[in-house]
Design a protein around this motif. Structure first.
Motif, mmCIF file in Angstrom:
data_model
loop_
_atom_site.group_PDB
_atom_site.id
_atom_site.type_symbol
_atom_site.label_atom_id
_atom_site.label_comp_id
_atom_site.label_asym_id
_atom_site.label_seq_id
_atom_site.Cartn_x
_atom_site.Cartn_y
_atom_site.Cartn_z
ATOM 1 N N ASN A 1 0.861 -1.178 0.000
ATOM 2 C CA ASN A 1 0.000 0.000 0.000
ATOM 3 C C ASN A 1 0.899 1.230 0.000
ATOM 4 N N ILE A 2 0.780 2.054 -1.038
ATOM 5 C CA ILE A 2 1.691 3.184 -1.215
ATOM 6 C C ILE A 2 0.920 4.486 -1.018
ATOM 7 N N HIS A 3 1.416 5.300 -0.109
ATOM 8 C CA HIS A 3 0.798 6.591 0.196
ATOM 9 C C HIS A 3 1.780 7.697 -0.190
ATOM 10 N N GLU A 4 1.315 8.631 -0.998
ATOM 11 C CA GLU A 4 2.177 9.723 -1.436
ATOM 12 C C GLU A 4 1.490 11.071 -1.182
ATOM 13 N N ILE A 5 2.182 11.923 -0.454
ATOM 14 C CA ILE A 5 1.705 13.275 -0.175
ATOM 15 C C ILE A 5 2.619 14.263 -0.877
ATOM 16 N N THR A 6 2.045 15.265 -1.506
ATOM 17 C CA THR A 6 2.818 16.394 -2.002
ATOM 18 C C THR A 6 2.197 17.677 -1.451
ATOM 19 N N ALA A 7 3.038 18.638 -1.151
ATOM 20 C CA ALA A 7 2.559 19.917 -0.622
ATOM 21 C C ALA A 7 3.481 21.028 -1.104
ATOM 22 N N ARG A 8 2.880 22.218 -1.243
ATOM 23 C CA ARG A 8 3.641 23.378 -1.709
ATOM 24 C C ARG A 8 3.099 24.621 -1.017
ATOM 25 N N GLY A 9 4.011 25.497 -0.601
ATOM 26 C CA GLY A 9 3.590 26.725 0.066
ATOM 27 C C GLY A 9 4.770 27.595 0.420
ATOM 28 N N ASP A 10 4.560 28.532 1.353
ATOM 29 C CA ASP A 10 5.629 29.441 1.758
ATOM 30 C C ASP A 10 6.856 28.707 2.290
ATOM 31 N N PHE A 11 6.636 27.534 2.864
ATOM 32 C CA PHE A 11 7.736 26.772 3.451
ATOM 33 C C PHE A 11 8.658 26.170 2.394
ATOM 34 N N GLY A 12 8.146 26.001 1.162
ATOM 35 C CA GLY A 12 8.855 25.306 0.097
ATOM 36 C C GLY A 12 7.971 24.221 -0.475
ATOM 37 N N GLU A 13 8.547 23.075 -0.754
ATOM 38 C CA GLU A 13 7.796 21.946 -1.290
ATOM 39 C C GLU A 13 8.220 20.665 -0.590
ATOM 40 N N LEU A 14 7.299 19.704 -0.533
ATOM 41 C CA LEU A 14 7.656 18.393 0.002
ATOM 42 C C LEU A 14 6.938 17.310 -0.777
ATOM 43 N N THR A 15 7.572 16.169 -0.829
ATOM 44 C CA THR A 15 6.960 14.936 -1.320
ATOM 45 C C THR A 15 7.310 13.848 -0.326
#
Length: 262
Positions: A213-227
């Motif tokens: 089971n693979i869970h992937e989150i991506t986020a972008r904002g003032d802090f930068g980016e994450l995956t």
């Protein structure tokens, strides 16, 4: 530490087995009427079984019974002043239930604790939300058999899925949580940590080329980016239940007795 349970499925059994390691013991198990014997067989012959909280008390109660269990018993437990840990985070996509549980926790002077479940990285998203958080998305990828019993069966043949990955749901975290109550608690957790149920994008994918089971989150904002990606294993005794989800509940209970917490 006395720990009560709602439900006695795979997560409850795993947590119960770990309680002696964190100075805990079972206080009681809340079950549906007629399920008392099955609960004793799963959790121990000497346990106390209840069909509602009534006058019973514990240091903390763990909800492992799905959305229905949280709906039926959550408010009563919180109004009694007992902290409640739940893995049924997707149920909070129902705004009325969320308000009811919030009001009950305030009335009881306690808290509803949302287990991190099968995913990590939520602390980073929650911190990023303090600034401007522009985008958060979640992708949940499982082998086709992992989607059996879900609405994925209405849009594809899970027994004969072909050789390519198939997106069987795309929408908001609220839609995913309400439509897939047994499969989208992670999407709900991501939503609550960040942009909320209506502004968090979700894809659910059946992929015959993966065996985890693979869970992937991506986020972008003032802090930068994450995956952030987790390839999660299931519990040995239940291939439909995330091992990390069960482990996260144990950690949350253990943290109550720790003088230093992370």
């Amino acid at each position: 530490m006395k720990v009560g349970f709602i439900g006695f499925g795979a997560i409850a059994q795993y947590v119960a087995q770990k309680l002696p390691e964190i100075d805990g013991e079972i206080a009681f198990v809340i079950v549906r009427p007629g399920r008392e014997d099955a609960a004793k067989q799963a959790m121990g012959a000497g346990i106390e079984t209840l069909t509602s909280l009534s006058d019973a008390r514990a240091d903390v109660v763990v909800d492992c019974a799905g959305h229905a269990g949280l709906r039926e018993h959550g408010a009563e437990i919180l109004r009694a002043g007992i902290p409640l840990v739940t893995v049924s985070i997707g149920a909070l996509a129902d705004d009325a239930l969320r308000r009811e549980l919030t009001d009950a926790a305030v009335a009881g002077g306690t808290q509803l604790h949302l287990s991190t479940g099968a995913i990590g990285g939520l602390d980073a998203i929650a911190s990023a939300q303090v600034g401007k958080l522009e985008e958060v998305t979640y992708k949940g990828r499982k082998p086709p058999k992992g989607w059996k019993g879900s609405p994925a069966e209405d849009v594809m043949d899970l027994d004969n899925p072909g050789s390519e990955a198939t997106v069987h749901f795309e929408g908001t975290a609220r839609e995913a949580a309400l439509k897939y109550p047994k499969n989208a608690n992670v999407a709900a957790a991501v939503a609550l940590a960040g942009l909320g149920f209506d502004d968090t994008g979700v894809q659910l994918i059946a992929d015959p080329n993966v065996d985890a089971n693979i869970h992937e989150i991506t986020a972008r904002g003032d802090f930068g980016e994450l995956t952030f990606t987790i390839l999660g294993k299931t519990l040995p005794d239940n291939t439909r239940t995330s091992a990390l989800a069960a482990m996260s509940v144990v950690k949350m209970i253990a943290d109550r007795n720790r003088p230093i917490r992370l």
